[in-house]
Design a protein around this motif. Structure first.
Motif, short mmCIF file in Angstrom:
data_model
loop_
_atom_site.label_atom_id
_atom_site.label_comp_id
_atom_site.label_asym_id
_atom_site.label_seq_id
_atom_site.Cartn_x
_atom_site.Cartn_y
_atom_site.Cartn_z
N ALA A 185 28.19 66.63 -11.79
CA ALA A 185 27.52 65.98 -12.92
C ALA A 185 28.52 65.34 -13.87
O ALA A 185 28.20 64.38 -14.57
N LEU A 186 29.75 65.87 -13.90
CA LEU A 186 30.76 65.34 -14.82
C LEU A 186 31.62 64.24 -14.20
O LEU A 186 32.51 63.72 -14.85
N ALA A 187 31.34 63.89 -12.95
CA ALA A 187 32.12 62.84 -12.30
C ALA A 187 31.92 61.51 -13.01
O ALA A 187 30.90 61.26 -13.64
N GLN A 188 32.90 60.63 -12.89
CA GLN A 188 32.84 59.35 -13.59
C GLN A 188 31.99 58.35 -12.82
O GLN A 188 32.01 58.31 -11.60
N ALA A 189 31.27 57.54 -13.55
CA ALA A 189 30.40 56.54 -12.93
C ALA A 189 31.15 55.23 -12.72
O ALA A 189 32.08 54.90 -13.42
N GLY A 190 30.72 54.47 -11.73
CA GLY A 190 31.27 53.14 -11.49
C GLY A 190 30.59 52.13 -12.39
O GLY A 190 29.67 52.43 -13.14
N GLU A 191 31.00 50.86 -12.28
CA GLU A 191 30.46 49.82 -13.13
C GLU A 191 29.28 49.09 -12.49
O GLU A 191 28.54 48.40 -13.16
N ALA A 192 29.13 49.21 -11.18
CA ALA A 192 28.06 48.49 -10.51
C ALA A 192 26.74 49.22 -10.67
O ALA A 192 26.67 50.32 -11.20
N THR A 193 25.68 48.61 -10.18
CA THR A 193 24.35 49.20 -10.25
C THR A 193 24.03 49.90 -8.94
O THR A 193 24.24 49.35 -7.87
N ALA A 194 23.52 51.11 -9.02
CA ALA A 194 23.14 51.84 -7.82
C ALA A 194 21.97 51.12 -7.15
O ALA A 194 21.17 50.46 -7.80
N ASP A 195 21.88 51.26 -5.82
CA ASP A 195 20.78 50.62 -5.11
C ASP A 195 20.14 51.60 -4.15
O ASP A 195 20.74 52.63 -3.80
N GLU A 196 18.92 51.31 -3.71
CA GLU A 196 18.17 52.20 -2.87
C GLU A 196 17.58 51.45 -1.68
O GLU A 196 17.38 50.24 -1.73
N ASP A 197 17.33 52.20 -0.63
CA ASP A 197 16.69 51.67 0.57
C ASP A 197 15.54 52.60 0.90
O ASP A 197 15.76 53.75 1.32
N ASN A 198 14.33 52.14 0.69
CA ASN A 198 13.14 52.96 0.91
C ASN A 198 12.26 52.32 1.97
O ASN A 198 12.17 51.08 2.07
N GLY A 199 11.60 53.14 2.76
CA GLY A 199 10.69 52.61 3.76
C GLY A 199 9.66 53.64 4.16
O GLY A 199 9.88 54.86 4.03
N ARG A 200 8.54 53.17 4.63
CA ARG A 200 7.47 54.06 5.07
C ARG A 200 6.71 53.40 6.20
O ARG A 200 6.51 52.18 6.21
N GLY A 201 6.33 54.20 7.19
CA GLY A 201 5.54 53.70 8.31
C GLY A 201 4.51 54.72 8.71
O GLY A 201 4.19 55.65 7.96
N ASP A 202 3.99 54.57 9.90
CA ASP A 202 2.96 55.48 10.40
C ASP A 202 3.57 56.84 10.72
O ASP A 202 4.19 57.03 11.76
#
Length: 285
Positions: free
Chosen positions: A43-60
């Motif tokens: 939790a105390l680790a340093q953050a980067g400057e970019a924006t985090a991104d996600e990959d979500n998907g759903r199927g049958d």
């Protein structure tokens, strides 16, 4: 940026806690204090400057969720390694959907969350926690680490750090066994007691630990470079479920101080690590 980092840090805390949580009554239960120490450092680790991104998907009958950390734009090698790992896991997961499934089977799920777990002036360590469920008794844990040497934008493995990898693996093996056996021994004595069941339980535990800590790079593939005040001070070794203990014991971790292996570091990494020379002199007396 701060909001994105805080969300990522909290998710990292929760995911690590889940992996190290223990089923009720386990003889090798992981101490809650060690879990909290581990998750707090993340939790105390340093953050980067970019924006985090996600990959979500759903199927049958299936769903997947992959979350990448915020990384500085110059860490291209690291970013590529994370996406390559996720792509392979996602491909394998989706391939499992092609088989015949019972209508009563629970939804297949793939979950992966990458977090910057440690950061020093010279190293960035990313931890991925997750799981893949494609049927069976329980999900398959997904635990991996990626360590970037920032000055040359190079991903390093545990063996890359040392001039004599064989000697270094022996040091890591000995220290891992010392810490893990001591931890599990105390827990077994407390939970099993000093009766006739203790001796075979201790024997099984030591054999399991010995198998999972053989002096080879594969035993310590999951590691983080620990740091304080931007200077590396040691390594955290992470053992996925089943490697050194039963599934219910999650992913045990140990910390190895730099003084144990500093003499074996390659010249390009020596200056990145700090070790307590006064403590080492005192210990040698």
């Amino acid at each position: 940026m701060k909001r994105a980092f805080l969300i990522g840090a909290v998710r990292g805390v929760l995911s690590v806690f889940c992996l190290t949580s223990v089923a009720s009554g386990s003889a090798w239960a992981t101490p809650i204090s060690s879990v909290l120490e581990s998750t707090l450092s993340i939790a105390l680790a340093q953050a980067g400057e970019a924006t985090a991104d996600e990959d979500n998907g759903r199927g049958d009958g299936y769903a997947y969720h992959i979350r990448y950390p915020a990384l500085d734009s110059e860490w291209r090698e690291l970013n590529g390694a994370l996406h390559q790992y996720a792509t392979i896991q996602k491909k394998d997961f989706l391939a499992a959907q092609s088989g015949v499934r019972s209508p009563n089977v629970a939804e297949y799920q793939l979950e992966m969350v990458f977090n910057v777990a440690r950061r020093t002036d010279d190293f960035v360590s990313v931890l991925v926690n997750g799981s893949s469920y494609t049927g069976g008794a329980h999900p398959i844990p997904l635990i991996a680490t990626f360590v970037l040497h920032t000055s040359d934008d190079k991903i390093v493995t545990i063996g890359d750090l040392f001039t004599d990898a064989g000697a270094a693996m022996k040091i890591l093996s000995d220290e891992s066994r010392r810490q893990l056996e001591g931890r599990f021994d105390a827990q077994l004595r407390e939970q099993v007691g000093e009766g006739s069941a203790l001796a075979p339980a201790l024997k099984d535990m030591r054999e399991w630990v010995a198998r999972g800590t053989e002096p080879k790079a594969e035993s310590f593939a999951a590691f983080l470079v620990d740091g304080i005040e931007s200077k590396a001070i040691g390594l955290t070794l992470i053992f996925p479920p089943y490697q050194v203990a039963p599934y219910v014991d999650g992913a045990p971790q140990i910390e190895v101080p730099a003084r144990l292996f500093h003499a074996l570091l390659k010249p390009e990494y020596v200056g990145a690590f700090h070790w307590d020379t006064e403590a080492e002199r005192t210990q040698a007396r």
